[in-house]
Scaffold this motif. Structure first.
Motif, PDB file in Angstrom:
ATOM      1  N   HIS A  38       0.930  -1.148  -0.016  1.00 30.45           N
ATOM      2  CA  HIS A  38       0.057  -0.202   0.205  1.00 30.45           C
ATOM      3  C   HIS A  38       0.882   1.180   0.082  1.00 30.45           C
ATOM      4  CE1 HIS A  38      -3.349  -2.375   2.169  1.00 30.45           C
ATOM      5  NE2 HIS A  38      -3.141  -2.798   0.798  1.00 30.45           N
ATOM      6  N   ASP A  39       0.605   2.247  -0.805  1.00 32.51           N
ATOM      7  CA  ASP A  39       1.072   3.558  -0.597  1.00 32.51           C
ATOM      8  C   ASP A  39       2.624   3.735  -1.107  1.00 32.51           C
ATOM      9  OD1 ASP A  39      -1.319   4.701  -0.230  1.00 32.51           O
ATOM     10  OD2 ASP A  39      -1.060   4.322   2.180  1.00 32.51           O
ATOM     11  N   GLN A  40       2.969   2.662  -2.099  1.00 33.98           N
ATOM     12  CA  GLN A  40       4.535   2.427  -2.273  1.00 33.98           C
ATOM     13  C   GLN A  40       5.106   3.741  -2.415  1.00 33.98           C
ATOM     14  OE1 GLN A  40       7.310  -0.034  -2.885  1.00 33.98           O
ATOM     15  NE2 GLN A  40       6.167  -0.893  -0.833  1.00 33.98           N
ATOM     16  N   ALA A  41       4.651   4.557  -3.225  1.00 27.15           N
ATOM     17  CA  ALA A  41       5.267   5.740  -3.758  1.00 27.15           C
ATOM     18  C   ALA A  41       5.721   6.476  -2.597  1.00 27.15           C
ATOM     19  CB  ALA A  41       4.604   6.410  -4.759  1.00 27.15           C
ATOM     20  N   MET A  42       4.605   6.878  -1.861  1.00 23.84           N
ATOM     21  CA  MET A  42       4.811   7.775  -0.681  1.00 23.84           C
ATOM     22  C   MET A  42       5.992   7.119   0.328  1.00 23.84           C
ATOM     23  SD  MET A  42       1.051   9.303   0.199  1.00 23.84           S
ATOM     24  CE  MET A  42       0.243   7.492   0.519  1.00 23.84           C
ATOM     25  N   LYS A  43       5.696   5.872   0.541  1.00 24.11           N
ATOM     26  CA  LYS A  43       6.834   5.279   1.375  1.00 24.11           C
ATOM     27  C   LYS A  43       8.134   5.315   1.103  1.00 24.11           C
ATOM     28  CE  LYS A  43       3.407   1.782   3.376  1.00 24.11           C
ATOM     29  NZ  LYS A  43       2.951   0.538   3.279  1.00 24.11           N
ATOM     30  N   GLN A  44       8.317   5.202  -0.351  1.00 25.94           N
ATOM     31  CA  GLN A  44       9.691   5.311  -0.984  1.00 25.94           C
ATOM     32  C   GLN A  44      10.232   6.635  -0.819  1.00 25.94           C
ATOM     33  OE1 GLN A  44      11.608   2.973  -2.154  1.00 25.94           O
ATOM     34  NE2 GLN A  44      10.269   1.108  -2.649  1.00 25.94           N
ATOM     35  N   ARG A  45       9.518   7.619  -0.997  1.00 26.98           N
ATOM     36  CA  ARG A  45      10.046   9.105  -1.031  1.00 26.98           C
ATOM     37  C   ARG A  45      10.209   9.204   0.697  1.00 26.98           C
ATOM     38  NH1 ARG A  45       5.342  10.151  -3.926  1.00 26.98           N
ATOM     39  NH2 ARG A  45       4.056  11.520  -2.186  1.00 26.98           N
ATOM     40  N   ILE A  46       9.458   8.728   1.423  1.00 25.13           N
ATOM     41  CA  ILE A  46       9.823   9.191   2.957  1.00 25.13           C
ATOM     42  C   ILE A  46      11.164   8.673   3.147  1.00 25.13           C
ATOM     43  CG2 ILE A  46       8.927   8.718   5.416  1.00 25.13           C
ATOM     44  CD1 ILE A  46       6.244   8.912   4.349  1.00 25.13           C
ATOM     45  N   ALA A  47      11.280   7.132   2.920  1.00 21.51           N
ATOM     46  CA  ALA A  47      12.620   6.465   3.132  1.00 21.51           C
ATOM     47  C   ALA A  47      13.835   7.285   2.827  1.00 21.51           C
ATOM     48  CB  ALA A  47      12.315   5.112   2.626  1.00 21.51           C
ATOM     49  N   GLU A  48      13.781   7.873   1.471  1.00 18.88           N
ATOM     50  CA  GLU A  48      14.872   8.447   0.951  1.00 18.88           C
ATOM     51  C   GLU A  48      15.201   9.646   1.851  1.00 18.88           C
ATOM     52  OE1 GLU A  48      15.936  10.786  -3.303  1.00 18.88           O
ATOM     53  OE2 GLU A  48      14.037   9.705  -3.311  1.00 18.88           O
ATOM     54  N   HIS A  49      14.098  10.466   2.078  1.00 23.37           N
ATOM     55  CA  HIS A  49      14.497  11.767   3.199  1.00 23.37           C
ATOM     56  C   HIS A  49      14.938  11.039   4.331  1.00 23.37           C
ATOM     57  CE1 HIS A  49      13.028  15.102   0.702  1.00 23.37           C
ATOM     58  NE2 HIS A  49      12.211  14.341   0.338  1.00 23.37           N
ATOM     59  N   ALA A  50      14.511   9.879   4.847  1.00 29.64           N
ATOM     60  CA  ALA A  50      14.829   9.550   6.273  1.00 29.64           C
ATOM     61  C   ALA A  50      16.427   9.036   6.183  1.00 29.64           C
ATOM     62  CB  ALA A  50      13.995   8.377   6.655  1.00 29.64           C
ATOM     63  N   ALA A  51      16.784   8.405   5.051  1.00 29.84           N
ATOM     64  CA  ALA A  51      18.053   7.820   5.051  1.00 29.84           C
ATOM     65  C   ALA A  51      19.058   8.797   5.006  1.00 29.84           C
ATOM     66  CB  ALA A  51      18.210   6.967   3.757  1.00 29.84           C
TER      67      ALA A  51
END
Length: 253
Positions: free
Chosen positions: A75-88
Motif C-alpha cells: 500500500h502507498d508504495q510511492a509515498m513510502k519510498q519518498r519518505i524513506a529517501e528523506h529519512a536515510a
C-alpha cells in the motif's frame, strides 16, 4: 510494572490463547486480581478486548489475522519510498540508528546498505535488507515472534530496547490525531515504541498523509516530542503545524 505495560502483556496473552481468566492473568503478571479487573475494564472501554465472566476475550474481529506484512507493504508504495529517501539522508556515517517495525523502515534500511552505521531493530524485514551487508553493524532485538508482521514483540524486546542508547530513532505509527497525539493500535507494540523514543537523542516520525488522522487508541507520544516529522504533501496542515510550533522540523516528501 506500569499499567501501560500490563495492558500490553494482557493483550499479548489473549492473542496467544484467545481467552484468559482474571486469576491466570494476576498470577502471570504478579499483581492482584483487583488490579487485573481494573485493567480489563479499561481495555474493554478502549476496544482492545471484551470482558467475560471471570476474565476476558478478543472479539471475532480482533482474533482474525492482520493483513500479511507483504499486503500492508504494497500500500502507498510511492509515498513510502519518498519518505524513506528523506529519512536515510538524515543519517550521518558512524551513527547508531534504531529502525522501528513497519513497512517503511525496511525501505530506509535498504538505503543504508554500504554505510558505516549501526542499525538496531526488532524487525525481521529490516534484518532481511541488511543481513548480507558487511559494512552495516546490525543488532537484532529478540523476543516473541509476531510472524504475521515479521517482528519481535513482548517483554524481552522491551527490556532489551531499554538498554540501548542511539543517535536517531525512526518511529512508525498508525495515526496522528488532530490534537497532536501520535497513536498506535497494537497494545503489544506500544511499550516497545515508547522505549524506542526514550533511547534516542533524536526522534524522527515517519508518517505519510494516510496517517492523518489514521487510527489507534494507544498514545505513544505527542508531536511536541518529535524532532523531525517526515510526511507527504496531503497531510493535514493544521496538525503538521503543531509539530513546527513545538520546534520540530517538518519534511514533506
Amino acid at each position: 510494572m506500569t499499567s501501560r505495560n500490563r495492558h500490553a502483556r494482557i493483550v499479548e496473552s489473549l492473542r496467544a490463547t484467545g481467552v484468559a481468566s482474571v486469576r491466570d492473568l494476576a498470577e502471570s503478571l504478579q499483581v492482584s486480581e483487583s488490579t487485573i479487573r481494573r485493567d480489563l475494564k479499561q481495555l474493554d472501554q478502549d476496544g482492545e478486548l471484551v470482558r467475560t465472566y471471570g476474565g476476558a476475550a478478543l472479539t471475532a474481529r480482533q482474533s482474525q489475522e492482520e493483513p500479511p506484512f507483504d499486503v500492508s507493504a504494497s500500500h502507498d508504495q510511492a509515498m513510502k519510498q519518498r519518505i524513506a529517501e528523506h529519512a536515510a539522508a538524515l543519517v550521518p556515517d558512524d551513527s547508531v540508528v534504531v529502525l522501528d517495525i513497519g513497512t517503511t523502515t525496511p525501505l530506509v534500511a535498504r538505503r543504508l546498505r554500504g554505510r558505516p552505521v549501526t542499525v538496531i531493530t526488532s524487525s525481521l524485514a529490516v534484518l532481511d535488507e541488511l543481513r548480507d551487508d558487511d559494512t552495516v553493524r546490525l543488532v537484532l532485538l529478540g523476543g516473541v515472534l509476531r510472524r504475521n508482521f515479521r517482528s519481535f514483540v513482548g517483554s524481552l524486546t522491551e527490556t532489551a530496547m531499554r538498554q540501548v542508547s542511539a543517535d536517531l530513532v525512526f518511529l512508525s505509527c498508525t495515526g496522528v490525531r488532530a490534537n497532536g497525539h501520535v497513536v498506535d493500535n497494537m497494545a503489544v507494540e506500544a511499550p516497545i515504541k515508547q522505549a524506542l523514543i526514550e533511547a534516542a537523542d533524536q526522534v524522527v516520525l515517519l508518517a505519510s498523509e494516510a496517517k492523518f488522522p489514521g487510527s489507534g487508541s494507544l498514545r505513544l507520544c505527542s508531536l511536541s516530542d518529535i524532532d523531525v516529522l517526515i510526511t507527504t504533501q496531503g497531510a493535514d496542515p493544521q496538525t503538521v503545524q503543531l509539530c513546527r510550533e513545538a520546534g520540530g522540523k517538518v519534511i514533506s516528501a
